[in-house]
Design an enzyme around this catalytic site. Structure first.
Site, PDB file in Angstrom:
ATOM      1  N   ASP A  60       0.865  -1.172   0.000  1.00  0.00           N
ATOM      2  CA  ASP A  60       0.000   0.000   0.000  1.00  0.00           C
ATOM      3  C   ASP A  60       0.906   1.227   0.000  1.00  0.00           C
ATOM      4  O   ASP A  60       1.705   1.414   0.922  1.00  0.00           O
ATOM      5  CB  ASP A  60      -0.877  -0.035   1.257  1.00  0.00           C
ATOM      6  CG  ASP A  60      -1.860   1.116   1.326  1.00  0.00           C
ATOM      7  OD1 ASP A  60      -1.600   2.171   0.726  1.00  0.00           O
ATOM      8  OD2 ASP A  60      -2.896   0.971   2.008  1.00  0.00           O
ATOM      9  N   TYR A 147     -11.731  12.126  -4.281  1.00  0.00           N
ATOM     10  CA  TYR A 147     -10.924  11.813  -5.479  1.00  0.00           C
ATOM     11  C   TYR A 147     -10.487  13.096  -6.184  1.00  0.00           C
ATOM     12  O   TYR A 147      -9.302  13.302  -6.450  1.00  0.00           O
ATOM     13  CB  TYR A 147     -11.743  10.935  -6.415  1.00  0.00           C
ATOM     14  CG  TYR A 147     -10.999  10.430  -7.627  1.00  0.00           C
ATOM     15  CD1 TYR A 147      -9.988   9.482  -7.493  1.00  0.00           C
ATOM     16  CD2 TYR A 147     -11.324  10.869  -8.901  1.00  0.00           C
ATOM     17  CE1 TYR A 147      -9.310   8.996  -8.606  1.00  0.00           C
ATOM     18  CE2 TYR A 147     -10.658  10.387 -10.017  1.00  0.00           C
ATOM     19  CZ  TYR A 147      -9.654   9.449  -9.865  1.00  0.00           C
ATOM     20  OH  TYR A 147      -8.988   8.971 -10.966  1.00  0.00           O
TER      21      TYR A 147
END
Length: 313
Positions: A60, A147
């Protein structure tokens, strides 16, 4: 000392990432694919695993990564509304912490780094088509903002590292892209329509379908990504990456019904929050700097995508 170019692709098992890994391997690069498989599929890169120049690391990028490479393509981030709204805090962390970690790695190694930004930085645009000089019309606290603003902040970070540390950065604003290996349930319009059509379900069109989108086939986009990264290191972007030929959503639905021979009917639903009414790139810079324009017609690209989706039925 390694002679081949060693390239790190974050989000390498995703839709765009897997195509990029494939292309880089074709160019005889060594490729390190990094992914946490949150929204991506291992099936996208299964065919690349036997290649001795291909390596996969489950990681990640909100945590630092220590590898030795010659180039970085930072593509890691959920990119469809369904996925990025599922865990909005993690989406922002991936955009911002991920960018900081990858920029830190690029700074340590003094290597070029590409950032996969998005046309979402333009929000619901008041300028059409959208040139790179347009600052956008974004709701900073809306459902899509995790986003939109995450990617806008990442762009700020990339340019800050370029100005402060002289880092060779490339920022590409990716518009709607489609093709094989899209997630069948990612909620994007092309995958939605194809899956609904081949299953004979009603095709969901939001609003009256008059909103426009421009669709770029994945191979064309990857070609521009490579050209942008490899040429003119003085130009950092941002660079619009997409197809300038737009269609209404209703036209796209009708085209897919025709291509699939489906008996699906169109079901009109209320518009989601902050859904842009129009979206298409001005690609004058991509054409003038890299002699790039999309080569794949929508019908041809949709047929390739349809062949891929048929295996899910």
């Amino acid at each position: 000392m390694h002679l081949r170019k060693r390239v790190l692709v974050t989000g390498g098992s995703g839709f765009l990432g897997s195509h990029l890994c494939e292309r880089l391997l074709q160019e005889d690069c060594e490729v390190i694919c990094v992914d946490n498989f949150f929204t991506s599929s291992k099936q996208n890169i299964e065919h690349l695993l036997p290649n001795p120049r291909f390596e996969v690391i489950r990681h990640d990028i909100t945590f630092p990564l220590y590898v030795e490479v010659d180039e970085i393509y930072n593509l890691a981030c959920p990119a469809s509304p369904i996925h990025y709204q599922f865990d909005p805090v993690q989406t922002i962390k991936t955009c911002v912490h991920g960018a900081i970690n990858m920029l830190g790695l690029a700074k340590r190694l003094r290597i070029p780094i590409f950032q996969a930004s998005t046309s979402e930085v333009y929000g619901d645009p008041e300028v059409h088509p959208q040139p790179e000089s347009y600052w956008g019309n974004v709701n900073p606290i809306g459902y899509r903002s995790c986003y939109d603003e995450g990617k806008r902040c990442a762009e700020s970070l990339f340019f800050a590292y370029q100005r402060q540390h002289g880092l060779a950065v490339k920022v590409g604003r990716i518009f709607n892209t489609y093709g094989p290996r899209m997630h069948p349930n990612d909620g994007r319009v092309v995958s939605n329509f194809i899956m609904q059509a081949i299953q004979g379900k009603p095709i969901t069109v939001y609003g009256d379908g008059s909103q426009t989108r421009a669709f770029c086939y994945v191979d064309d986009l990857i070609e521009l990504m490579i050209r942008f990264m490899r040429n003119d290191h003085n130009f950092c972007g941002p660079l619009n990456m997409g197809n300038p030929n737009d269609f209404t959503i209703l036209e796209l639905a009708q085209k897919i019904i025709k291509l699939t021979g489906s008996r699906s009917h169109i079901s009109f639903e209320p518009l989601p929050n902050d859904d842009p009414s129009q979206r298409k790139p001005d690609i004058a810079i991509a054409y003038s700097k890299y002699k790039w324009e999309p080569q794949t017609q929508l019908n041809e690209g949709l047929l390739q995508t349809l062949n891929y989706f048929n295996k899910f039925i």
